[in-house]
Motif scaffolding. Structure first.
Motif, PDB file in Angstrom:
ATOM      1  N   ARG A 175     -21.471  44.823 -41.699  1.00 10.59           N
ATOM      2  CA  ARG A 175     -20.018  44.336 -42.347  1.00 10.59           C
ATOM      3  C   ARG A 175     -19.075  45.518 -42.420  1.00 10.59           C
ATOM      4  NH1 ARG A 175     -22.744  42.026 -46.730  1.00 10.59           N
ATOM      5  NH2 ARG A 175     -21.715  43.441 -48.035  1.00 10.59           N
ATOM      6  N   GLU A 231     -18.321  29.144 -39.942  1.00 13.10           N
ATOM      7  CA  GLU A 231     -19.570  29.848 -40.042  1.00 13.10           C
ATOM      8  C   GLU A 231     -19.586  31.188 -40.246  1.00 13.10           C
ATOM      9  OE1 GLU A 231     -21.794  28.673 -36.504  1.00 13.10           O
ATOM     10  OE2 GLU A 231     -21.852  26.673 -36.958  1.00 13.10           O
ATOM     11  N   TYR A 232     -20.583  31.769 -41.032  1.00 10.57           N
ATOM     12  CA  TYR A 232     -20.817  33.076 -41.014  1.00 10.57           C
ATOM     13  C   TYR A 232     -20.493  34.091 -39.913  1.00 10.57           C
ATOM     14  CZ  TYR A 232     -22.847  37.649 -42.634  1.00 10.57           C
ATOM     15  OH  TYR A 232     -23.008  38.782 -42.869  1.00 10.57           O
ATOM     16  N   GLU A 233     -21.037  33.737 -38.980  1.00 11.41           N
ATOM     17  CA  GLU A 233     -21.021  34.713 -37.635  1.00 11.41           C
ATOM     18  C   GLU A 233     -19.650  34.789 -37.130  1.00 11.41           C
ATOM     19  OE1 GLU A 233     -23.280  31.918 -37.805  1.00 11.41           O
ATOM     20  OE2 GLU A 233     -25.048  33.427 -38.066  1.00 11.41           O
ATOM     21  N   LEU A 239     -17.576  36.821 -39.670  1.00 11.41           N
ATOM     22  CA  LEU A 239     -17.774  37.991 -39.511  1.00 11.41           C
ATOM     23  C   LEU A 239     -17.186  38.630 -38.163  1.00 11.41           C
ATOM     24  CD1 LEU A 239     -19.498  40.711 -40.530  1.00 11.41           C
ATOM     25  CD2 LEU A 239     -21.616  39.768 -39.023  1.00 11.41           C
TER      26      LEU A 239
END
Length: 191
Positions: free
Chosen positions: A42, A120-122, A125
Motif C-alpha cells: 500500500r 474490489e480490493y485489488e 489498490l
C-alpha cells in the motif's frame, strides 16, 4: 520424506527471536509475510520496493523486539513498524521519484475489471497505486491506517495543511479515476 513444519505458539517464536535464534526468526517472517507484504504494498510503487520495505521492517522487528509488550497484540505492533519503515523509505526516495501527471499514468496502466468488480480490493489498490507518491502515502496513512493529519505531518515532516491538501487531491484524483472507469464502461454498453 519431507517433514511438516511444526507450528509454534507466537510467544515461543518471539522468545526464540529474542535469543537471536535464526530458525525462530525465519518462521516468524514466513508466518507474517503475507500480512506484512499487504501493508508494504500500500505504501510503495513497486513490488520490489515493497519487498525492500518489508525486509527492512523485519530487521527492525528483530532488533527492537525487546521493546514489544507481550501483553499487547503482535500484529498492530508489527504494522506500526512496517508503516514507519515505509514512511522512512518514502522520505528517502522522494528526491528520486518523479511526478507523473494523471493522464500519463492512465495511459501507462490498463485495468481489466468487469462492471461487477469495480470496487474490489485489488482494483482500488491499483487506483491508489496510480496516485503520486505524496498523495498515496497521505491517503494510506489517513484513510486506511487511521492516522490524524497532525500525526501524518510529524511522520512525513510536512505541514498539517500539506497533509490535508494531499488527502483532498488524492480523493479527487481517485474520484476522477472511478468516474472515468464508469464513463468508459457506460460508453461500451451504450454502443
Amino acid at each position: 520424506m519431507a517433514q511438516t513444519p511444526q507450528i509454534l505458539p507466537l510467544s515461543d517464536l518471539l522468545a526464540g527471536c529474542l535469543r537471536q535464534h535464526r530458525r525462530s526468526q525465519e518462521v516468524l517472517y514466513r508466518q507474517f509475510y503475507g500480512y506484512a507484504m499487504g501493508v508494504c504494498l500500500r505504501y510503495t510503487q513497486t513490488r520490489e520496493e515493497a519487498v525492500e520495505v518489508l525486509n527492512d521492517g523485519f530487521l527492525k522487528v528483530f532488533t527492537k523486539l525487546n521493546q514489544y509488550d507481550p501483553m499487547q497484540p503482535f500484529k498492530p505492533w508489527l504494522r506500526r513498524i512496517l508503516i514507519n519503515t515505509a514512511t522512512d523509505y518514502y522520505r528517502q526516495a522522494v528526491p528520486h521519484y518523479y511526478q507523473k501527471d494523471l493522464a500519463a499514468a492512465e495511459q501507462e496502466m490498463s485495468l481489466e475489471a468487469d462492471g461487477l468488480s469495480n470496487l474490489e480490493y485489488e482494483y482500488l489498490l491499483t487506483l491508489v497505486k496510480r496516485l503520486t507518491p505524496a498523495y498515496r502515502i497521505v491517503f494510506n496513512l489517513y484513510a486506511i491506517d487511521g492516522y490524524s493529519h497532525d500525526e501524518i505531518a510529524t511522520q512525513l515532516g510536512i505541514s498539517v495543511g500539506t497533509s490535508k491538501s494531499n488527502l483532498a487531491r488524492a480523493r479527487e484524483n481517485l474520484r476522477q479515476m472511478l468516474q472515468k472507469k464508469t464513463n468508459d464502461e457506460y460508453g461500451r454498453v451504450a454502443r
